[in-house]
Enzyme design. Structure first.
Site, PDB file in Angstrom:
ATOM      1  N   HIS A  23       0.857  -1.183   0.000  1.00 39.31           N
ATOM      2  CA  HIS A  23       0.000   0.000   0.000  1.00 39.31           C
ATOM      3  C   HIS A  23       0.893   1.233   0.000  1.00 39.31           C
ATOM      4  O   HIS A  23       1.753   1.367   0.874  1.00 39.31           O
ATOM      5  CB  HIS A  23      -0.891   0.000   1.237  1.00 39.31           C
ATOM      6  CG  HIS A  23      -1.786  -1.201   1.333  1.00 39.31           C
ATOM      7  ND1 HIS A  23      -3.092  -1.186   0.917  1.00 39.31           N
ATOM      8  CD2 HIS A  23      -1.534  -2.468   1.781  1.00 39.31           C
ATOM      9  CE1 HIS A  23      -3.634  -2.384   1.112  1.00 39.31           C
ATOM     10  NE2 HIS A  23      -2.710  -3.178   1.633  1.00 39.31           N
ATOM     11  N   GLU A 202      -6.645 -13.185   6.017  1.00 37.54           N
ATOM     12  CA  GLU A 202      -5.592 -12.636   6.873  1.00 37.54           C
ATOM     13  C   GLU A 202      -6.112 -12.629   8.306  1.00 37.54           C
ATOM     14  O   GLU A 202      -5.799 -13.524   9.097  1.00 37.54           O
ATOM     15  CB  GLU A 202      -5.202 -11.236   6.420  1.00 37.54           C
ATOM     16  CG  GLU A 202      -4.110 -10.596   7.260  1.00 37.54           C
ATOM     17  CD  GLU A 202      -3.907  -9.114   6.946  1.00 37.54           C
ATOM     18  OE1 GLU A 202      -2.859  -8.588   7.347  1.00 37.54           O
ATOM     19  OE2 GLU A 202      -4.794  -8.485   6.338  1.00 37.54           O
ATOM     20  N   ASP A 281       2.983  -2.992   4.257  1.00 40.74           N
ATOM     21  CA  ASP A 281       3.135  -1.610   4.750  1.00 40.74           C
ATOM     22  C   ASP A 281       4.487  -1.549   5.457  1.00 40.74           C
ATOM     23  O   ASP A 281       4.557  -1.544   6.693  1.00 40.74           O
ATOM     24  CB  ASP A 281       2.003  -1.256   5.724  1.00 40.74           C
ATOM     25  CG  ASP A 281       0.631  -1.429   5.088  1.00 40.74           C
ATOM     26  OD1 ASP A 281       0.222  -0.553   4.312  1.00 40.74           O
ATOM     27  OD2 ASP A 281      -0.014  -2.461   5.357  1.00 40.74           O
TER      28      ASP A 281
END
Length: 345
Positions: A23, A202, A281
């Protein structure tokens, strides 16, 4: 976070890397966020301390991520962000990267999505010209904002004049909403010829993956690791050739698995699942792409298997076929320098 040396195999050349799951706001270096926060008068003291992001669970991570995203305001800011991320990847040995972009996060900082996408595209061009790395963008719909917001994101992705936008993704809090709620958005993206991927498996179990496959029909699943809890589902994923964008460092940071030895990557690969590696991230999770490849080695993958993950990424990339062929040629040269048997067609 300091840069690390490129991951290496047993030969002399740099280990070839590729990434499909990151991201872009989540890749923002804390130092860049601090600099922009000072420029725009944004208080980020609650989310950055001693040069590192601060959060304690998935909900607080999302809040920190969202707040950090608000300091990016101009086309130049976004160009600098994309360039910083891609230059670091190229230094680690990456040939290709896809990153997720969110028009909703752009709006939250008062930036028009058109300006956002244009700035990020400028950063891609700058990084390619300086380092040779290729990159594309995948627009995300944020599921916890609701089906209408996700559909609006799909409409944005499908719009005209979107340089380097080649895919659509469902992201956000997996615990909110059902996959079928977002089917219309995926139809919009599919009709526009975009590649499709979706976060699932997840925080939630194998049913999340199964429902994403059923209702959204993506070629890739973001994370998907908890599919391992259902052998029949793992078999289905392998049989259909669905690619899993696996992010071990993220899974460890969020406590999905207690240690890399417990991570299911090796089991999934052994079951015939086509996997790739992503940093998700990176500064939030104290990781980077070359570390993900090292974690894969610690999980039991051989050099040949890890090089195979890079090939999987290039083959599954949402990129033009002529560019894919050039990337595979570059990959072959890099992999052959390591003496890898994973280079044959």
């Amino acid at each position: 976070m300091t840069a690390s040396r490129p991951a290496r195999g047993t030969g002399a050349g740099p280990f070839p890397l590729a990434e499909l799951h990151c991201h872009i706001e989540g890749a923002a270096p804390p130092a860049l966020v601090e600099r922009l926060a000072q420029r725009y008068g944004v208080d980020i003291s609650a989310i950055i301390r001693d040069g590192a992001y601060v959060w304690h669970d998935f909900t607080s991570f999302l809040a920190a991520y969202d707040h950090a995203a608000t300091v990016f305001r101009s086309e130049e800011d976004y160009a600098d962000l994309a360039f910083a991320y891609l230059r670091e990847l190229a230094a680690q040995g990456a040939l290709y990267a896809e990153f997720f972009i969110s028009p909703d996060h752009a709006r939250s900082s008062g930036t028009e999505p058109e300006v956002y996408a244009r700035g990020l595209a400028a950063g891609i061009v700058r990084a390619r010209d300086e380092t040779g790395i290729e990159a594309r963008m995948v627009v995300v719909g944020v599921r916890h904002l609701g089906p209408e917001a996700v559909e609006a994101a799909a409409q944005f992705a499908a719009g005209p004049s979107r340089p380097f936008v080649t895919g659509f993704n469902l992201a956000g809090d997996e615990r909110i909403g059902a996959a079928r709620d977002f089917a219309k958005a995926f139809d919009v993206a599919r009709d526009a010829g975009l590649g499709l991927t979706a976060h699932a498996g997840e925080l939630c179990g194998p049913d999340s993956v199964r429902e994403a496959i059923r209702w959204l029909k993506p070629s890739r699943i973001g994370h998907g690791v908890r599919a391992v809890e259902d052998p029949a589902l793992v078999h289905e994923i392998a049989e259909k050739g669905i690619v899993l964008e696996v992010c071990p460092g993220s899974n460890l940071a969020l406590g999905i698995y207690p240690a890399i030895a417990a991570h299911p990557l090796k089991r999934l690969v052994a079951a015939g699942v086509r996997a790739t590696l992503g940093s998700d991230d990176p500064p939030f999770f104290h990781t980077h792409l070359s570390r993900e490849y090292r974690l894969a080695a610690e999980n039991g993958l051989t050099d040949a298997e890890r090089i195979g993950l890079t090939r999987n990424a290039i083959e599954a990339a949402f990129v033009e076929e002529d560019v894919r062929r050039r990337l595979l040629d570059r990959f072959q040269i890099a992999a052959l320098s390591l003496g890898s048997p994973a280079t044959s067609d």
